[in-house]
Motif scaffolding. Structure first.
Motif, PDB file in Angstrom:
ATOM      1  N   PRO A   1      64.077  56.038  39.834  1.00 56.85           N
ATOM      2  CA  PRO A   1      63.218  56.662  38.816  1.00 56.85           C
ATOM      3  C   PRO A   1      61.867  55.963  38.752  1.00 56.85           C
ATOM      4  N   GLY A   2      60.831  56.760  38.607  1.00 59.90           N
ATOM      5  CA  GLY A   2      59.472  56.217  38.594  1.00 59.90           C
ATOM      6  C   GLY A   2      58.657  56.814  39.716  1.00 59.90           C
TER       7      GLY A   2
ATOM      8  N   ALA B   1      55.399  52.572  32.229  1.00 60.35           N
ATOM      9  CA  ALA B   1      56.106  51.608  33.076  1.00 60.35           C
ATOM     10  C   ALA B   1      56.171  50.239  32.398  1.00 60.35           C
ATOM     11  N   THR B   2      57.268  49.515  32.630  1.00 61.06           N
ATOM     12  CA  THR B   2      57.428  48.143  32.143  1.00 61.06           C
ATOM     13  C   THR B   2      57.491  47.147  33.294  1.00 61.06           C
ATOM     14  N   ASP B   3      57.530  47.641  34.523  1.00 64.35           N
ATOM     15  CA  ASP B   3      57.570  46.776  35.700  1.00 64.35           C
ATOM     16  C   ASP B   3      56.725  47.420  36.798  1.00 64.35           C
ATOM     17  N   ILE B   4      55.646  46.750  37.206  1.00 58.59           N
ATOM     18  CA  ILE B   4      54.732  47.280  38.214  1.00 58.59           C
ATOM     19  C   ILE B   4      54.656  46.274  39.354  1.00 58.59           C
TER      20      ILE B   4
ATOM     21  N   LYS C   1      42.924  46.914  52.831  1.00 61.97           N
ATOM     22  CA  LYS C   1      42.242  47.846  53.733  1.00 61.97           C
ATOM     23  C   LYS C   1      43.236  48.597  54.608  1.00 61.97           C
ATOM     24  N   SER C   2      44.341  47.957  54.942  1.00 61.05           N
ATOM     25  CA  SER C   2      45.347  48.584  55.797  1.00 61.05           C
ATOM     26  C   SER C   2      46.408  49.310  54.984  1.00 61.05           C
ATOM     27  N   SER C   3      46.879  48.669  53.904  1.00 64.09           N
ATOM     28  CA  SER C   3      47.984  49.265  53.148  1.00 64.09           C
ATOM     29  C   SER C   3      47.973  48.770  51.710  1.00 64.09           C
ATOM     30  N   ILE C   4      48.215  49.702  50.781  1.00 64.01           N
ATOM     31  CA  ILE C   4      48.392  49.396  49.362  1.00 64.01           C
ATOM     32  C   ILE C   4      49.610  50.180  48.888  1.00 64.01           C
ATOM     33  N   LEU C   5      50.620  49.483  48.396  1.00 61.92           N
ATOM     34  CA  LEU C   5      51.831  50.124  47.895  1.00 61.92           C
ATOM     35  C   LEU C   5      52.048  49.697  46.451  1.00 61.92           C
ATOM     36  N   ILE C   6      52.121  50.686  45.554  1.00 62.45           N
ATOM     37  CA  ILE C   6      52.316  50.410  44.128  1.00 62.45           C
ATOM     38  C   ILE C   6      53.547  51.170  43.649  1.00 62.45           C
ATOM     39  N   ARG C   7      54.505  50.411  43.107  1.00 63.63           N
ATOM     40  CA  ARG C   7      55.732  51.005  42.574  1.00 63.63           C
ATOM     41  C   ARG C   7      55.819  50.722  41.083  1.00 63.63           C
ATOM     42  N   ASP C   8      56.345  51.691  40.318  1.00 66.45           N
ATOM     43  CA  ASP C   8      56.573  51.479  38.889  1.00 66.45           C
ATOM     44  C   ASP C   8      57.874  52.148  38.474  1.00 66.45           C
TER      45      ASP C   8
END
Length: 466
Positions: A154-155, A53-56, A65-72
């Protein structure tokens, strides 16, 4: 039948040792890898980096604690790989034990995703660039609840909700939202400094906390992540031997910290901690910084993977070097060399926003008191001339005002009071001079009149004689 009979006999004897069920095993293993929300962020970002990935982008709520969202925007996964990825010890980075000696990826055990899905509710969206349709998988407590096609970029996108929802004891001992956010920020700062070419964005409750656009210049990441004041005091370091390569930046001795938390150490782009290397960095400064103070350092060590053991700590935070003494000596020597080659005199910073003060002087020609306004500000001109310290070769950060010994600057109110008093004195002096002049003139007129009278008397006496 025989096996059932043996099992009944064991239970009848009351054996104390028994094999744990799979669900309990997964929760125990997850506790070693996932300690807090920051651990989830680190493991998922490691996967994104390994995916190219080049963009995270990281979005969290309530300190993670409630929410973690990680996109790449990495390579993504096919449906078959996505259904295997969450299982324990499933990985694409190792195929045999010998690969551990040459490991170059961030992850390699296949424990991260399985540990996360064991203690949280997870939704995975993923699509390789070559495929038209993506895959959506919902996992809860280590069990797949839903699998379907989904339209996605994509990703890979991993959404972790309600961390430790099924382990109340662990959830109870999580810290405040602010503390957990601070740990996440530190984790992302380390990974962003280790990978300056990747763009990182951290949002908390929709508000930006960390933003570092990818750049090939590591110094730009230092400016964005550590601040311009710290970056201004950093010195570049580059040192190579036959076995090691040391690159990065170290602070001047004038910039120190109470703790060693701003010594960022990377081994083959992996953020690690090493007491031996931290000690070597401190010894490089020797007596140039006070005792129990630490510099700011961002150092990347390029070492042969065979010389490093990364399989030491459950979170891969610590490593062991086969030649730790030689590497420590190289770090110390490199720092000593950089410090000896640079001017280490502390810079004098500008001090702005000083108020104007009135000064007064007596003009030699007229003898009248004159008032002028002088700005006592560093680096400004005074009476058409630059006032400052002589040029020492240091960067021009602003000149220091050097007060003249013969000139005293009075406060504004005191100056005005003295000015009025002086003007009164001048007026009185002028009046006295005028009075003296008029008195002299009267005396001259009186003398002239007496002389004329005497002449008239002398003329009358001469007539009488004739």
């Amino acid at each position: 039948m025989m096996e059932e009979h043996i099992e009944e006999k064991k239970q009848a004897k009351g054996n104390k040792i028994r094999i744990l069920d799979k669900d309990t095993i997964n929760k125990i293993a997850a506790g070693e890898v996932i300690e807090r929300p920051a651990s989830v962020v680190k493991e998922l970002i490691d996967n994104s980096i390994d995916a190219g990935a080049t963009d995270i982008r990281i979005e969290i709520e309530k300190g993670g604690k409630s929410s973690i969202l990680i996109r790449d925007n990495g390579c993504g996964m096919s449906r078959e790989d996505a259904l295997l990825a969450y299982k324990k010890h499933a990985t694409s980075k190792l195929t045999r034990i010998e690969d551990l000696n040459t490991i170059s990826t961030m992850g390699f055990r296949g424990e991260a995703l399985s540990s996360i899905t064991a203690v949280a509710k997870v939704e995975i969206l993923t699509r390789p660039p070559e495929e038209i349709t993506g895959t959506r998988i919902v996992i809860q407590g280590g069990k797949v609840l839903e699998t379907s096609d989904a339209g996605t970029a994509p990703g890979t996108s991993v959404h972790v909700k309600d961390l430790f929802y099924n382990t109340p004891a662990r959830q109870k001992y999580l810290k405040s939202d602010r503390t957990e956010l601070a740990h996440i920020t530190d984790t992302i700062t380390q990974l962003a400094l280790a990978n300056p070419e990747i763009s990182f964005t951290l949002l908390s409750e929709g508000k930006p906390v960390v933003r570092n656009s990818g750049s090939s210049d590591p110094f730009k990441s230092i400016v964005n992540l550590l601040g311009p004041d710290t970056a201004r005091s950093m010195l570049p370091l580059e040192y190579r031997t036959e076995d090691f390569e040391i690159l990065g930046y170290i602070s001047k001795p004038e910039t120190t910290r109470r703790e060693s938390d701003q010594i960022f150490l990377f081994v083959n782009t992996r953020p690690v901690t090493s007491r031996a290397i931290n000690k070597a960095i401190r010894e490089g400064y020797y007596t140039k910084i006070p005792k129990e103070r630490y510099p700011v350092a961002v150092l990347s060590l390029i070492v042969d993977p065979g010389e490093v053991d990364v399989n030491v700590h459950p979170r891969k935070a610590e490593v062991r070097f086969s030649r730790e003494k030689e590497l420590g000596d190289a770090v110390t020597f490199a720092i000593e060399k950089v410090l000896s080659e640079n001017t280490l005199a502390p810079e004098i910073r500008d001090k702005r926003d000083r108020t104007f003060q009135k000064t007064f002087k007596v003009s030699d020609s007229s003898g009248i008191l004159q008032v002028s306004e002088a700005a006592e500000t560093f680096g400004r001109k005074n009476a058409g001339k630059d006032i400052g310290i002589p040029d020492t070769g240091l960067p021009d950060r602003g000149k220091v005002v050097k007060d003249k010994s013969e000139t005293y600057v009075y406060p504004v109110k005191d100056t005005e009071r003295r000015l009025k008093r002086s003007e009164r004195l001048l007026d009185l002096t002028a009046e006295g001079e005028a009075q003296e002049i008029s008195g002299d003139k009267k005396l001259d007129i009186k003398t002239e009149q007496e002389r004329e009278r005497e002449r008239e008397k002398e003329g009358e006496s001469e007539k009488r004689i004739t």
